[in-house]
Write a protein that holds these residues in place. Structure first.
Motif, PDB file in Angstrom:
ATOM      1  N   GLU A 108      -5.178  -5.993  -0.376  1.00 38.94           N
ATOM      2  CA  GLU A 108      -4.358  -5.424   0.635  1.00 38.94           C
ATOM      3  C   GLU A 108      -3.093  -4.824   0.500  1.00 38.94           C
ATOM      4  N   ARG A 109      -2.260  -5.502  -0.470  1.00 39.92           N
ATOM      5  CA  ARG A 109      -1.160  -5.082  -0.926  1.00 39.92           C
ATOM      6  C   ARG A 109      -1.094  -3.936  -1.625  1.00 39.92           C
ATOM      7  N   HIS A 110      -2.366  -3.803  -2.542  1.00 45.08           N
ATOM      8  CA  HIS A 110      -2.554  -2.728  -3.549  1.00 45.08           C
ATOM      9  C   HIS A 110      -3.110  -1.219  -2.950  1.00 45.08           C
ATOM     10  N   GLU A 111      -3.890  -1.887  -1.997  1.00 45.96           N
ATOM     11  CA  GLU A 111      -4.385  -0.740  -1.082  1.00 45.96           C
ATOM     12  C   GLU A 111      -3.168   0.150  -0.265  1.00 45.96           C
ATOM     13  N   ILE A 112      -2.161  -0.975   0.126  1.00 47.23           N
ATOM     14  CA  ILE A 112      -0.952  -0.259   1.140  1.00 47.23           C
ATOM     15  C   ILE A 112      -0.152   0.375  -0.148  1.00 47.23           C
ATOM     16  N   GLU A 113      -0.017  -0.076  -1.216  1.00 46.91           N
ATOM     17  CA  GLU A 113       0.770   0.730  -2.352  1.00 46.91           C
ATOM     18  C   GLU A 113       0.295   2.018  -2.512  1.00 46.91           C
ATOM     19  N   VAL A 114      -0.728   2.073  -2.787  1.00 48.47           N
ATOM     20  CA  VAL A 114      -1.668   3.347  -3.058  1.00 48.47           C
ATOM     21  C   VAL A 114      -1.319   4.348  -2.055  1.00 48.47           C
ATOM     22  N   ASP A 115      -1.513   3.817  -0.665  1.00 45.67           N
ATOM     23  CA  ASP A 115      -1.326   4.791   0.565  1.00 45.67           C
ATOM     24  C   ASP A 115       0.146   5.300   0.527  1.00 45.67           C
ATOM     25  N   LEU A 116       0.837   4.331   0.243  1.00 48.82           N
ATOM     26  CA  LEU A 116       2.293   4.368   0.564  1.00 48.82           C
ATOM     27  C   LEU A 116       2.985   5.513  -0.513  1.00 48.82           C
ATOM     28  N   ARG A 117       2.360   5.411  -1.681  1.00 51.48           N
ATOM     29  CA  ARG A 117       2.777   6.515  -2.862  1.00 51.48           C
ATOM     30  C   ARG A 117       2.259   7.989  -2.406  1.00 51.48           C
ATOM     31  N   GLN A 118       1.054   7.857  -1.769  1.00 49.64           N
ATOM     32  CA  GLN A 118       0.580   9.266  -1.349  1.00 49.64           C
ATOM     33  C   GLN A 118       1.606   9.628  -0.001  1.00 49.64           C
ATOM     34  N   ALA A 119       1.680   8.521   0.940  1.00 47.76           N
ATOM     35  CA  ALA A 119       2.459   9.000   2.068  1.00 47.76           C
ATOM     36  C   ALA A 119       3.922   9.511   1.473  1.00 47.76           C
ATOM     37  N   THR A 120       4.488   9.066   0.547  1.00 53.46           N
ATOM     38  CA  THR A 120       5.832   9.614   0.055  1.00 53.46           C
ATOM     39  C   THR A 120       5.830  10.907  -0.535  1.00 53.46           C
ATOM     40  N   SER A 121       4.653  11.078  -1.323  1.00 56.24           N
ATOM     41  CA  SER A 121       4.563  12.410  -1.982  1.00 56.24           C
ATOM     42  C   SER A 121       4.166  13.580  -0.844  1.00 56.24           C
ATOM     43  N   GLU A 122       3.491  12.946   0.162  1.00 56.85           N
ATOM     44  CA  GLU A 122       3.173  14.069   1.323  1.00 56.85           C
ATOM     45  C   GLU A 122       4.336  14.332   2.300  1.00 56.85           C
ATOM     46  N   GLY A 123       5.547  13.480   2.314  1.00 59.55           N
ATOM     47  CA  GLY A 123       6.375  13.558   2.980  1.00 59.55           C
ATOM     48  C   GLY A 123       5.950  12.770   4.645  1.00 59.55           C
ATOM     49  N   ALA A 124       5.394  11.829   4.607  1.00 55.92           N
ATOM     50  CA  ALA A 124       4.746  11.344   5.860  1.00 55.92           C
ATOM     51  C   ALA A 124       5.744  10.152   6.466  1.00 55.92           C
ATOM     52  N   LEU A 125       6.768   9.840   5.542  1.00 57.02           N
ATOM     53  CA  LEU A 125       7.712   8.824   6.191  1.00 57.02           C
ATOM     54  C   LEU A 125       8.837   9.752   7.117  1.00 57.02           C
TER      55      LEU A 125
END
Ligand code: C2E
Ligand code: MG
Ligand code: MG
Ligand code: MG
Length: 277
Positions: free
Chosen positions: A23-40
């Protein structure tokens, strides 16, 4: 069953732990994407002057709305960001965005941004990021406060003090966050040039029932006054807590009683610093 390195240690396959790692790994992958998409996003929570009831500062609190998980709390994604190295880019972004937002606020309302200890591992980077963010946003440096925790100071790194002093020299302020939760060496308060100390919400929670919490708040307020620092008491949720901490000498407070963290789009439309009560 797998033999560990030590003579008497054996490690076992633990399904619960494996699932957590996945789950941590999944969150990390999604977080990486979120940061590159400006989703924060940054939400802001007011810090109030207890005497005037006016907003003095707004604290930026990072928010991540995950496409399927919904809002992931920073208590979950910040540690993952720190372990994966993503925090550097996220931290840069938060500083720039907070300065841009604050430049539009009336009445000299300040902004405070939480800084991870890992951001101090690249001393040149954080100094440059802050200076550039202030210049680009046309924000007076005195309106920016950086919140750090004791975990940064425990490392007792010479460059930490250098970074703090370099930014202090241009007018940026520093706050010691969550005071009272860690080792809370009182020496930190005199060693580092903080303009503000934030007493952790665990002390305001039972300020009306626990004499020890009362004593800590009162003592920190007295010490802070002697050191010419402001005190913010975090986590004020009730009128009774507000009254108690004010009587104990606190000048500033933060908590749901005054306002929850909210996006800029939810701020009241008025252009004047708003009286809370
Ligand atoms: P913090 O900096 O101590 O922020 C205060 C936390 O207390 C926030 O939680 C806020 O929503 C919550 N809070 C405020 N008033 C009340 C109240 O009256 N009652 C209760 N129960 N809680 C209250 P949040 O937003 O979940 O953030 C948790 C922590 O995550 C922050 O603690 C901070 O350490 C970290 N964090 C948040 N944003 C960032 C960021 O941009 N960068 C870094 N490095 N850390 C961040
Ligand atoms: Mg904080
Ligand atoms: Mg805090
Ligand atoms: Mg905290």
């Amino acid at each position: 069953k797998a033999k560990g390195a030590g003579r008497n240690t054996a490690t076992f396959f633990d399904p619960a732990m494996a699932e957590e790692m996945l789950e941590r790994h999944e969150i990390e992958v999604d977080l990486r994407q979120a940061t590159s998409e400006g989703a924060l996003e940054l939400y802001y929570q007011p810090i109030i002057d207890l005497r005037t009831q006016e907003i003095v500062t707004r604290e930026a609190l990072m928010r991540w709305r995950h496409p399927t998980r919904g809002m992931v709390p920073p208590g979950v994604f910040i540690p993952i960001a720190e372990q994966s190295g993503l925090i550097a880019g996220m931290g840069d972004w938060a500083i720039r965005q907070a300065c841009r937002d604050a430049a539009k606020w009336p009445g000299g309302i300040g902004v405070s941004v939480n800084i991870s200890p890992l951001q101090f591992r690249e001393p040149g980077r954080i100094v440059e990021t802050v200076k550039n963010a202030l210049l680009l946003a046309h924000l007076a440096p005195g309106r920016l406060t950086l919140e750090v925790t004791e975990s940064l100071l425990i490392e007792d790194n010479k460059t930490t003090l250098e970074v703090i002093n370099e930014l202090r020299a241009i007018g940026v302020k520093f706050a010691l966050d969550d005071f009272g939760t860690g080792y809370s060496s009182l020496a930190y308060l005199s060693t580092y040039p903080f303009s503000q100390v934030k007493i952790d919400q665990s002390f305001s929670r039972d300020v009306n029932s626990d004499e020890a919490s009362k004593a800590v708040i009162e003592a920190v307020c007295q010490l802070a006054r002697r050191l010419s620092m402001n005190v913010v008491v975090e986590g004020i949720e009730t009128e009774a807590q507000r009254m108690a901490v004010q009587l104990l000498g606190a000048q500033r407070a933060q908590g749901y009683l005054f306002g929850r963290p909210q996006p800029v789009s939810e701020f009241s439309k008025g252009d004047e610093p708003r009286k809370i009560a």
